[in-house]
Design an enzyme around this catalytic site. Sequence first.
Site: not given
Length: 556
Positions: A507, A531
Site C-alpha cells: 500500500h 506491510c
Amino acid sequence: MNVPDDDWQKIVFPETDTSSGPVQNSDMGLHIAQVADPVDDGREPALAKKGHGLLWLWIVLAVLVLLGAVAGGGYWFYQSHALPGVKLWGHSMTGKTQQQIADKIADEADSITIPISYNGTTKKVGLKDLGLTVDSKAVAQEVFNAKRDDSPIGRYMFWNHKDVTSKAFASQKADAHVVGNLFGVESTSAVDAGLKLNDAGDAFDVVPSQEGVGIDVSGVVEEAEKAVESLGKESPSTVKVEYRQTEPAVTDDEAQTAKTVADALIANPVAVKIGDHAVASFDAASIASSMSVSADDGARLPDGQFRKGVLVFDGSKLQQYYDGSIKPNFHADRVDGDVIVNSVGDVLQTNKEGHDGVTVADGGDANVGVDAAKALADGGNSVSIQGTCDPQNPKKTTRTVVVSLSQHTVTAIENGQTLRVMHMSAGQGNNYQTGQCQPSGDLCTPTHCDANAYDNCTPDGDFKIWLKYQSQDMSGNLALSNGQQENWNVKGVGFVNYFSKTGCAIHRIATQSAYNDSDIQAMGRNTSHGCVGIGWDQAEWFYNWCLMGTTVHVQA
C-alpha cells in the site's frame, strides 16, 4: 441260356488257370452244377455288417441334429427370457420374459395393503398411499440381465444360480403424514440436511437438518418390502406403530461429508471435449442443479443417475443444463480473445471475449448429461461430444509481482519483462541487509508465514492479491517479545492490496504527508508493522495495474 429263378444259386464258375493264357471255355464257359448247402460258420456276412454300421451312423447323426436343434432353440428362447438358474428374491424367474417379470412385480405391489395398528385401532394402507414406489421395470431389467456376463457354458447351466436381491423400493421414504392422518395424529416431518451453493459460486454450504415428530413408519416400510419380495407367497402382518421423534434420513455430518466431495468437484470440473480439446465444462452451477444428498446407498437409482458416497448425480438434469446453458454458447466461427492472467494462468481480466469455433454433429451430444453424471460419480475429468473444433488463440498478458526484502523493491512484471521497479519499506522485524525475519523480530513482512503469527517466516513465499481497498483506516495492537505493546491507528491509508491472509498488504506508505519513491530509497530502514509501503507517487499506478488475483512472490 434261360435259368429258372430258384436255380441261380446253382450257377458256379469253374476254377481257371490263367498262367498259360486265356481260358478256353466251352458251352459259353458255364457249368451247371448242384451247389451244396452253405455252411453256417457263425460269421455275419460283410454286407450285413456294413448295413449295421450305416444304421449307427445315422442314429448318431440324428442325435447330433436333435441336440443342435435343442441347443439352437434354447439359445433363441433365452435371448428374450430369463436365463436358467436366475432368481428374484429367492423365486425362480427362469424362462420368464422381462415384461412378465415386471408385470408380476407391479401386480403384487399394487395389491398389497399393510395392516397398521396404533393405540388399539387397526387401519390398512397401500404402498402408493405411503408414497412407496416399486420400480418394477428396473428390477425386471436386472433380472433379465443376470448371468448374461457369464461364460457361454455357465450362462445356460441351470445349477449355476444367480439371485437378484436388490431392494424393491426406488425410495425408502414413506410419508408418515398419511399414517398419522389415518389415526388423527398430526406429524411434523424431519428435514434432511442438504447443500446449497454459496453466493460466490465457489463452494457449497451445509443446510442443517431438523428433527420431526409423528408416527414412526420404519416398521411399515420393512413389512411392505418383505411382502413385495415374497411375490404373493406371504401376506403382510400387522405392524404396530408408535408416535415419537423422527430423525432425518441425512444428518449434518453426512451433509458435511458431501460438501467436501462437492467442493472438490467444483475445483476440478468435468470438461466437455471434442477430440483432445476442451470446449466447455460442467461448473459449480451445473453440479448444484443436478446433485442431491442421499444417505441410503442401497436405494435403487433410476437410469441415468449415479452415486458418489452420499451424493447422487442426475444425468437428465445435467443434460438440461448443457442444452440450456452450455450449448447456446457454442459458435461455429472462431474469435480470438484478449485476457490478462497471473503467473499460474488464472484469468484476471478479459479485454475481449473470445471463443472456439465449435460445430456439434447431429446427435453428437445426446448422451453428454448421463456421461457427465457418471464422470462426476466415478472421478472422471472429461466427457466427449462429437463434432469439430477450431480452437481460439487468445492474446494473453501475464502479470506478476516480485517483492525483494533484501533489495527493498517491488517489481511489476508483464509478460516476463520488468515494467516498473519501486522502492519500499518492509516490516521492522526484517533484517534490512538480508531481508530475513530476525529471531527477535515481532513485526516482519512475511515470506511464507504461519496463518496465526507474524514471526514464523521461511525464505520465500507465493501469494495472490485477495482483497483491495482504495483507502482504509488501519489499526491494531501486538504484544512484543519484550513485553511491550505496539499500537497503531492510521487513517486513510491509500491504495491497499492485501496479499497475505495474516494482514500484510502492499500500500501507499503510511505517512502524514507525501513520501515518494526517492524518499523511501533514501530512508535506508524498514518502518512498517509487516506491510510493504511504496511511494505516494507509485501507489495509485500500482493499485490500478495490480488486479485482483495477481500473483505476488516474496523473497528474502
